[in-house]
Design a protein around this motif. Structure first.
Motif, PDB file in Angstrom:
ATOM      1  N   UNK B  68       0.831  -1.203   0.000  1.00 20.76           N
ATOM      2  CA  UNK B  68       0.000   0.000   0.000  1.00 20.76           C
ATOM      3  C   UNK B  68       0.865   1.253   0.000  1.00 20.76           C
ATOM      4  N   UNK B  69       0.262   2.333  -0.418  1.00 25.65           N
ATOM      5  CA  UNK B  69       0.954   3.617  -0.382  1.00 25.65           C
ATOM      6  C   UNK B  69      -0.087   4.712  -0.207  1.00 25.65           C
ATOM      7  N   UNK B  70      -0.006   5.409   0.916  1.00 26.57           N
ATOM      8  CA  UNK B  70      -0.981   6.457   1.209  1.00 26.57           C
ATOM      9  C   UNK B  70      -0.865   7.597   0.204  1.00 26.57           C
ATOM     10  N   UNK B  71       0.357   7.849  -0.269  1.00 25.20           N
ATOM     11  CA  UNK B  71       0.565   8.976  -1.164  1.00 25.20           C
ATOM     12  C   UNK B  71       0.006   8.733  -2.554  1.00 25.20           C
ATOM     13  N   UNK B  72      -0.048   7.463  -2.981  1.00 33.01           N
ATOM     14  CA  UNK B  72      -0.432   7.190  -4.369  1.00 33.01           C
ATOM     15  C   UNK B  72      -1.805   6.538  -4.465  1.00 33.01           C
ATOM     16  N   UNK B  73      -2.742   7.055  -3.732  1.00 35.61           N
ATOM     17  CA  UNK B  73      -4.067   6.467  -3.781  1.00 35.61           C
ATOM     18  C   UNK B  73      -4.827   6.911  -5.022  1.00 35.61           C
ATOM     19  N   UNK B  88      -7.848   2.301  -3.749  1.00 37.06           N
ATOM     20  CA  UNK B  88      -8.050   3.258  -2.664  1.00 37.06           C
ATOM     21  C   UNK B  88      -6.971   3.187  -1.589  1.00 37.06           C
ATOM     22  N   UNK B  89      -6.150   2.129  -1.589  1.00 36.19           N
ATOM     23  CA  UNK B  89      -5.043   2.048  -0.636  1.00 36.19           C
ATOM     24  C   UNK B  89      -3.698   2.211  -1.328  1.00 36.19           C
ATOM     25  N   UNK B  90      -3.743   2.621  -2.606  1.00 34.61           N
ATOM     26  CA  UNK B  90      -2.504   2.877  -3.326  1.00 34.61           C
ATOM     27  C   UNK B  90      -1.837   1.634  -3.866  1.00 34.61           C
ATOM     28  N   UNK B  91      -2.568   0.511  -3.922  1.00 33.96           N
ATOM     29  CA  UNK B  91      -1.989  -0.715  -4.465  1.00 33.96           C
ATOM     30  C   UNK B  91      -2.116  -0.719  -5.988  1.00 33.96           C
TER      31      UNK B  91
END
Lengths: 368, 301
Positions: B68-73, B88-91
């Motif tokens: 996951x990546x919060x920045x790339x949602x 929605x979780x940046x995956x």
């Protein structure tokens, strides 16, 4: 395995070389008071609404090497007889003998053994072949079912196909839809012959074929019979065909035997009014002898609730009160003891006005 | 064609019917006819690609589907590094769709395979023996038919609890009843045909007649019907996951992805729709392939 291949070896030999002589001794197949009623059920729990009296107290026998023709109107029980003979359906009552041995009785011939000896050819040449089987697969299926090895069964299938006039190289791998009606019926005959039976039941085997092909297949059947020494039960509604192939004829009406006798006697001097009507109903090739009026009026009565006494009395031109009260037994027609008919007008002391007087010569109701 | 009309003993085509040459068997013929149908082959190609991608997911997927990546949602399609954007979780969506095929395709194919085996066995036995056997089996099947299939699946899944195996079991039950129906009615029709009577007359046993005569005629019907159910099964499995009765997050599954992306549908509608597109493609391909299969299985020319 060894014994099986030995049997097939013997069968193959017997097919290749004709059995030259046919002993004309006792009956190969006989039935005694055979009865089959089909239950008509209705409702949730299948309560019986009645019974179709398809075959009722039928007795006859077939001698070795002869052809017994069975004729009658549609719905008279001809096909039921065929299915009873090969035990596709079980009779309600009555016994059946193969070579004098009781079929399906303890310590006697089993149904399985019966089907080694008796085979059947069905009417509908298309429906009686699996659309997904080639001719060779269809013919060899029964053999494989009896434990013959696959390659051996296949070899045998080709041999039998050749025997019925279908070149195996051309026809063995064809599906039913790639064959004509006559060819399909030949495959059906080959399938029955592959088992190497002694008795062949032909249930309207040529009825659905067109006339030229019918003649070919009939001649093939006659030829096969001669070469293999078979016994035929030939069921048909076509009186001319039956006359052509049969030695003896059995006439059925509403599940009952009305007349049995040598073919020329029955056709020339029938004893039973129904047989006379049937024979009169044949169309003539001569336009001057055209038939305008139907020889038998009306429809077959319902087999669920057949007329009392003689079942033919409702349509019979010589019916009398006695016919409604008493069931006629088979009585000799003329002086031949082999030619019998179930009519009160033939039985001495039956109470029918046309019945022969015990001492004097017959009043001959068959003179028509 | 001309071979079917050659009624005389003299064959019109000598070359193809020479003695010794083995003609195509039924299944070889089916395969040949199927391979000449462009739509079926196209669908089969797409499905092979999907299945292969799912099987070799660790090597095919560009990224870890669980990272996951919060920045790339909810990055849009075409973002550098994320070909199909992110969820929605940046995956990474592409990786998750590839991994998601593992569960979704499995849930589409395996329940149908199990249902076909069990259902046709029960249906053929019931149809062939008829009478009381048939009545008992078919009335029990009718009880299961009283429920709509989605309700039955949801009810069973609810009773068994979430999880992959439970999902498989309840889908198999849902489809078995339908296969029993089809197998039974097809067998009942075959059973009364003259060629089955003729086979009985040659002394063949019931099992041999079923293997030699019934299966050859019934299998194409059952297979066609079963293959048309695969698409339904994928959709139904997705529905179970969507309701939280199938696979639990964070495992990638098309239905589950559809569920979790639902909340983002107004922000990134294209991303939210992507798992649905995958389900659509897979089920349409299976349906078209089953159509082609049915045509190829028709024996008559």
């Amino acid at each position: 395995m060894n014994s099986v291949s030995a049997t097939t070896e013997r069968r193959a030999r017997s097919l290749a070389g004709p059995r030259s002589h046919v002993e004309e001794d006792g009956p190969v197949l006989s039935v005694h008071e055979l009865k089959k009623y089909f239950r008509l059920s209705s409702g949730l729990f299948g309560a019986a609404r009645g019974y179709v009296q398809a075959v009722d107290q039928v007795s006859f026998s077939v001698s070795k090497g002869e052809t017994l023709g069975v004729v009658g109107e549609s719905g008279c029980g001809k096909s039921t007889i065929a299915r009873l003979l090969i035990r596709l359906i079980k009779p309600d009552q009555g016994r059946m003998f193969l070579d004098g041995q009781d079929v399906d009785a303890p310590n006697s011939i089993s149904v399985r053994e019966l089907r080694h000896q008796v085979q059947m050819v069905f009417q509908d040449s298309y429906a009686s072949l699996n659309p997904r089987h080639t001719a060779a697969e269809e013919v060899s299926f029964g053999l494989s079912a009896q434990g013959v090895a696959r390659s051996e069964a296949r070899r045998r299938a080709n041999e039998v196909l050749d025997f019925v006039g279908l070149e195996p190289g051309v026809f063995a791998d064809r599906y039913p839809h790639e064959l004509s009606g006559g060819q399909r019926q030949r495959v059906n005959i080959a399938r029955a012959l592959a088992i190497n039976p002694r008795v062949l039941i032909l249930d309207e085997a040529v009825s659905s074929l067109d006339k030229s092909v019918e003649a070919q297949v009939l001649n093939l059947l006659i030829d096969i019979k001669k070469r293999l020494g078979l016994t035929y039960v030939f069921i048909s509604h076509d009186l001319n065909v039956v006359q052509f192939v049969s030695d003896r004829v059995l006439v059925m009406y509403l599940g009952k035997v009305v007349e049995i006798g040598p073919v020329e006697k029955v056709y020339r001097s029938a004893g039973h009014p129904y047989t006379r009507a049937l024979i009169a109903s044949r169309l003539s090739m001569d336009p001057r002898r055209r038939i305008a009026a139907p020889p038998v009026a009306g429809d077959l009565p319902s087999p669920i609730n057949p007329p009392s006494g003689c079942r033919f009395r409702t349509r019979c031109p010589i019916a009398e009160p006695v016919c409604g009260t008493k069931e006629p037994l088979l009585a000799a027609v003329g002086d031949d003891p082999l030619h019998v008919a179930a009519c009160h007008a033939l039985a001495p002391r039956s109470g029918h006005s046309l019945a022969p007087q015990p001492v004097s010569r017959t009043a001959s109701p068959s003179g028509a | 064609m001309s071979s079917s009309t050659a009624n005389s003993s003299q064959p019109l085509i000598e070359i193809s019917r020479r003695p010794g040459r083995i003609q195509l068997t039924y299944w070889q013929g089916v395969r040949r006819r199927l391979s000449r149908d462009p739509i079926s082959m196209g669908c089969a190609g797409i499905l092979v690609l999907m299945v292969a991608a799912a099987i070799f997911a660790p090597w095919v997927a560009p990224m870890d589907p669980y990272k996951t990546s919060i920045l790339q949602r909810l990055q849009p399609i075409g973002t550098a590094g994320h070909l199909l954007g992110t969820d929605e979780l940046g995956r990474d969506m592409l990786s998750r769709l590839i991994y998601g095929g593992r569960v979704s395709l499995l849930m589409g194919i395996l329940p149908i395979a199990i249902a076909t085996l069990i259902g046709s066995a029960i249906g053929i036995v019931a149809g062939f023996f008829g009478g009381k056997t048939n009545m008992v089996v078919m009335r029990i099947t009718d009880v299961f038919f009283a429920f709509p299939s989605v309700l039955l699946a949801v009810g069973l899944a609810g009773a068994l609890g979430p999880g992959l195996v439970n999902g498989l079991v309840c889908l198999a039950v849902v489809f078995t009843r339908a296969i029993i129906r089809v197998a039974e009615s097809a067998t009942t029709q075959i059973r009364n045909q003259d060629f089955v009577e003729a086979a009985r007359a040659t002394g063949a046993s019931a099992s041999r007649i079923i293997a030699g005569h019934v299966l050859t005629n019934v299998s194409s019907l059952i297979l066609t019907y079963a293959s048309s159910l695969i698409g339904v099964s994928i959709v139904l499995a997705s529905g179970l996951s969507f309701l939280g009765l199938g696979i639990a997050p964070p495992i990638a599954d098309w239905g589950l992805m559809l569920n979790t992306l639902r909340q983002s549908i107004f922000i990134a509608p294209v991303n939210a729709v992507l798992p649905g597109v995958m389900i659509l493609i897979a089920s349409v391909c299976f349906n078209l392939l089953s159509d082609g299969l049915r045509t190829a299985m028709e024996v008559k020319p």
